[in-house]
Design a protein around this motif. Structure first.
Motif, short mmCIF file in Angstrom:
data_model
loop_
_atom_site.label_atom_id
_atom_site.label_comp_id
_atom_site.label_asym_id
_atom_site.label_seq_id
_atom_site.Cartn_x
_atom_site.Cartn_y
_atom_site.Cartn_z
N ARG A 78 7.25 3.41 -16.26
CA ARG A 78 8.31 2.46 -16.60
C ARG A 78 8.04 1.06 -16.04
NH1 ARG A 78 13.23 5.56 -13.99
NH2 ARG A 78 11.70 5.44 -12.29
N LEU A 79 7.00 0.94 -15.23
CA LEU A 79 6.62 -0.35 -14.66
C LEU A 79 5.14 -0.61 -14.89
CD1 LEU A 79 8.65 1.17 -12.30
CD2 LEU A 79 8.70 -1.23 -11.61
N LEU B 116 12.31 2.88 -7.53
CA LEU B 116 11.96 2.40 -8.87
C LEU B 116 13.03 2.79 -9.88
CD1 LEU B 116 8.13 3.12 -8.73
CD2 LEU B 116 9.39 1.07 -8.05
N ASP B 117 13.68 3.94 -9.67
CA ASP B 117 14.82 4.31 -10.52
C ASP B 117 15.89 3.21 -10.46
OD1 ASP B 117 13.63 6.73 -11.15
OD2 ASP B 117 14.80 7.88 -9.69
N ALA B 118 16.15 2.73 -9.24
CA ALA B 118 17.17 1.69 -9.07
C ALA B 118 16.79 0.40 -9.77
CB ALA B 118 17.40 1.44 -7.58
N LEU B 119 15.52 0.04 -9.67
CA LEU B 119 15.05 -1.19 -10.33
C LEU B 119 15.15 -1.06 -11.84
CD1 LEU B 119 13.73 -3.99 -9.92
CD2 LEU B 119 11.49 -2.85 -10.06
N VAL B 120 14.73 0.07 -12.38
CA VAL B 120 14.79 0.28 -13.83
C VAL B 120 16.23 0.33 -14.30
CG1 VAL B 120 14.25 1.90 -15.69
CG2 VAL B 120 12.53 1.40 -13.93
N ALA B 121 17.09 1.03 -13.56
CA ALA B 121 18.50 1.12 -13.95
C ALA B 121 19.14 -0.25 -13.99
CB ALA B 121 19.25 2.03 -12.99
N VAL C 97 0.83 -1.20 0.00
CA VAL C 97 0.00 0.00 0.00
C VAL C 97 0.87 1.26 0.00
CG1 VAL C 97 -1.62 1.35 1.40
CG2 VAL C 97 -2.04 -1.08 1.02
N LEU C 98 1.96 1.23 0.77
CA LEU C 98 2.83 2.40 0.83
C LEU C 98 3.61 2.60 -0.47
CD1 LEU C 98 4.18 2.13 4.49
CD2 LEU C 98 2.30 3.53 3.62
N MET C 99 3.90 1.53 -1.18
CA MET C 99 4.61 1.64 -2.46
C MET C 99 3.67 1.99 -3.61
SD MET C 99 7.89 1.30 -3.04
CE MET C 99 8.15 0.41 -4.59
N LEU C 100 2.39 1.71 -3.43
CA LEU C 100 1.46 1.78 -4.56
C LEU C 100 1.38 3.15 -5.22
CD1 LEU C 100 -0.44 0.19 -6.30
CD2 LEU C 100 -2.25 0.51 -4.61
N PRO C 101 1.32 4.27 -4.50
CA PRO C 101 1.25 5.55 -5.19
C PRO C 101 2.42 5.76 -6.16
CG PRO C 101 0.70 5.85 -2.89
CD PRO C 101 1.20 4.44 -3.03
N SER C 102 3.61 5.33 -5.77
CA SER C 102 4.77 5.47 -6.67
C SER C 102 4.68 4.51 -7.84
CB SER C 102 6.07 5.22 -5.88
OG SER C 102 6.23 6.19 -4.87
N LEU C 103 4.20 3.31 -7.61
CA LEU C 103 4.03 2.35 -8.71
C LEU C 103 2.99 2.83 -9.70
CD1 LEU C 103 4.09 -0.94 -6.59
CD2 LEU C 103 5.78 -0.28 -8.31
N ARG C 104 1.91 3.40 -9.20
CA ARG C 104 0.86 3.92 -10.09
C ARG C 104 1.38 5.06 -10.96
NH1 ARG C 104 -3.48 4.01 -5.27
NH2 ARG C 104 -4.76 2.17 -5.78
N ALA C 105 2.28 5.86 -10.39
CA ALA C 105 2.72 7.08 -11.08
C ALA C 105 3.85 6.83 -12.07
CB ALA C 105 3.17 8.12 -10.04
N ASP C 106 4.42 5.63 -12.11
CA ASP C 106 5.62 5.38 -12.91
C ASP C 106 5.30 4.57 -14.16
OD1 ASP C 106 8.20 4.70 -13.87
OD2 ASP C 106 9.01 4.88 -11.84
N SER D 53 14.05 1.19 1.51
CA SER D 53 14.48 1.64 2.84
C SER D 53 14.73 3.13 2.70
CB SER D 53 15.73 0.92 3.31
OG SER D 53 16.89 1.50 2.74
N HIS D 54 14.85 3.80 3.82
CA HIS D 54 15.03 5.25 3.74
C HIS D 54 16.40 5.65 3.21
CE1 HIS D 54 11.20 6.74 5.16
NE2 HIS D 54 11.21 5.85 6.13
N SER D 55 17.27 4.69 2.97
CA SER D 55 18.54 5.03 2.33
C SER D 55 18.33 5.48 0.89
CB SER D 55 19.51 3.85 2.36
OG SER D 55 19.05 2.77 1.58
N PHE D 56 17.15 5.22 0.32
CA PHE D 56 16.82 5.68 -1.03
C PHE D 56 16.33 7.14 -1.03
CE2 PHE D 56 16.45 1.09 -1.79
CZ PHE D 56 17.02 0.96 -3.04
N ASP D 57 15.99 7.70 0.12
CA ASP D 57 15.40 9.04 0.16
C ASP D 57 16.32 10.07 -0.50
OD1 ASP D 57 13.35 7.87 1.56
OD2 ASP D 57 13.91 8.71 3.51
N ALA D 58 15.74 10.99 -1.24
CA ALA D 58 16.53 11.97 -2.00
C ALA D 58 17.46 12.81 -1.12
CB ALA D 58 15.60 12.87 -2.81
#
Length: 393
Positions: A29-30, A341-346, A18-27, A125-130
């Motif tokens: 590339r997936l 998701l950038d990391a997964l696509v890369a 559920v927490l990932m879903l907004p980003s998955l919906r918006a991308d 994880s939060h290590s991905f945070d910008a």
């Protein structure tokens, strides 16, 4: 190489999804093409929105020829079985943190990825945070000399939010160290180069109704001489988000009346009611994360370098240098978890492996176990599975 969207299957449609879903919906590339869940409600909701099948078990999802990669978002204790099943079926894997519960499981997963020649990425994880990525770039540039020390702390009511029984048991990956500490460990390791040599720690488990570690304080030593102090409590009454501009962990502005809400709800809930509250937060339960106005974060973090201190905020990095102060802002994208998701696509489309591989996740998991072992023994713990940020494989 192909520019086609990654065909993603999801194992587990609970809170993590559920927490990932907004980003998955918006991308674009997936594309979510399939899922696995034992819940008829979750299965129906997935098929209704995405059109693909929701399999009754993970084995069927892994066998689905339409699935290119699997996002494993099942309970922590199931990660080994589900990740290895996906890898052996030839799928790439994005697995929720922590990598696993035991080091033996983590080692087996890393080896399975190597044998299958498939990517295993641990996140979000939060290590991905910008803002974390920006602070790392500043440190790596050498602009302000070497990193010398990191202080990270976070005080939340995590343990008093709706939990399944296993989420309160450390031997099943529950409690705050595996569920929450892994974020803090990942961030600090990323900022400090990854190579932890020694950990000293104490833990707290002060509520018999919510067993398992509820708090910890740890001192981490790094190979280059830097060190870090980490403190976390999921049993706190003070909310350290007030030090983050009243921005919640997920990047939303916190309502003024939100203080104490979790404890109030729990106080009036019977055990069966708590399970129902937890189920309402899974996919199809009607609960949606609040919109994010900022980047996600994991509490106050300060990185101290030779000629400047870097304070991570939900909007960027505040630099306090020798004779000046400045703020370096991180632009906010439409998807707060876009860096994952950038990391997964890369990895899948460009062959560029991120820092947060299975081996990196194993190293952070080792720190979790070192915290528990040090607290139990009263002795510092040496580490053996660490890798640097320059050893992505």
């Amino acid at each position: 190489m192909t520019s086609e969207p990654i065909r993603l299957g999801v194992a587990g449609l609970g809170r993590a999804f559920v927490l990932m879903l907004p980003s998955l919906r918006a991308d674009p590339r997936l594309r979510l093409v399939a899922a696995a869940s034992p819940s008829p409600r979750e299965a129906a909701a997935f098929t209704a929105e995405f059109g693909g099948p929701c399999h009754a078990d993970v084995a069927a999802l892994c066998a689905d020829p339409g699935v290119e990669a699997v996002y494993v978002a099942t309970p922590h204790a199931l990660h080994r079985a589900h990740v290895i099943a996906a890898l052996e079926a030839g799928k790439h894997v994005l697995v929720e943190k922590p990598l696993a519960v035991t080091l033996a499981d983590g080692l087996a997963m890393v080896e399975a990825a190597r044998k299958a020649n498939r990517h295993l990425i641990v996140g979000p994880s939060h290590s991905f945070d910008a803002p974390v990525a920006l602070a790392r770039q500043i440190i790596d540039s050498g602009e302000f000399g070497r990193l010398r020390m990191v202080q990270a702390l976070n005080y939340t009511d995590f343990l008093y939010r709706p939990r399944r029984p296993e989420e309160l048991r450390s031997d099943q990956g529950g409690g705050v160290i595996f569920s929450q500490g892994i974020h803090q460990i990942d961030i600090v390791r990323l900022l400090a180069g990854g190579m932890v040599t020694q950990v000293s720690a104490m833990t707290g488990a002060w509520d018999p109704q919510r067993p398992g570690e509820g708090a910890y304080a740890a001192l981490m030593h790094f190979a280059d001489g830097a060190f870090a102090s980490l403190s976390y409590s999921g049993m706190a009454h003070f909310d350290s988000d007030v030090w983050m501009g009243n921005v919640g962990e997920l990047g939303h502005d916190k309502p003024a009346d939100s203080y104490g809400a979790a404890r109030r709800a729990l106080a009036s809930a019977a055990p069966a009611d708590e399970i129902a509250l937890k189920e309402a937060r899974t996919f199809g339960g009607g609960h949606q994360p609040a919109p994010a106005q900022h980047h996600e974060h994991f509490g106050p973090i300060l990185a101290l370098c030779d000629r400047a201190d870097l304070r991570l905020t939900p909007d960027g990095v505040e630099v306090s240098a020798n004779t000046r102060r400045e703020f370096r802002r991180c632009p906010l994208s439409a998807a707060t978890r876009a860096p994952v998701l950038d990391a997964l696509v890369a990895a899948l489309r460009e062959g560029r492996t991120p820092v947060q591989t299975g081996a990196w996740g194993l190293a952070s998991l080792e720190v979790c176990h070192a915290i528990i072992a040090s607290a139990a023994s009263g002795q510092p713990q040496r580490l053996h599975h660490q890798i640097t940020t320059g050893m992505e494989t």
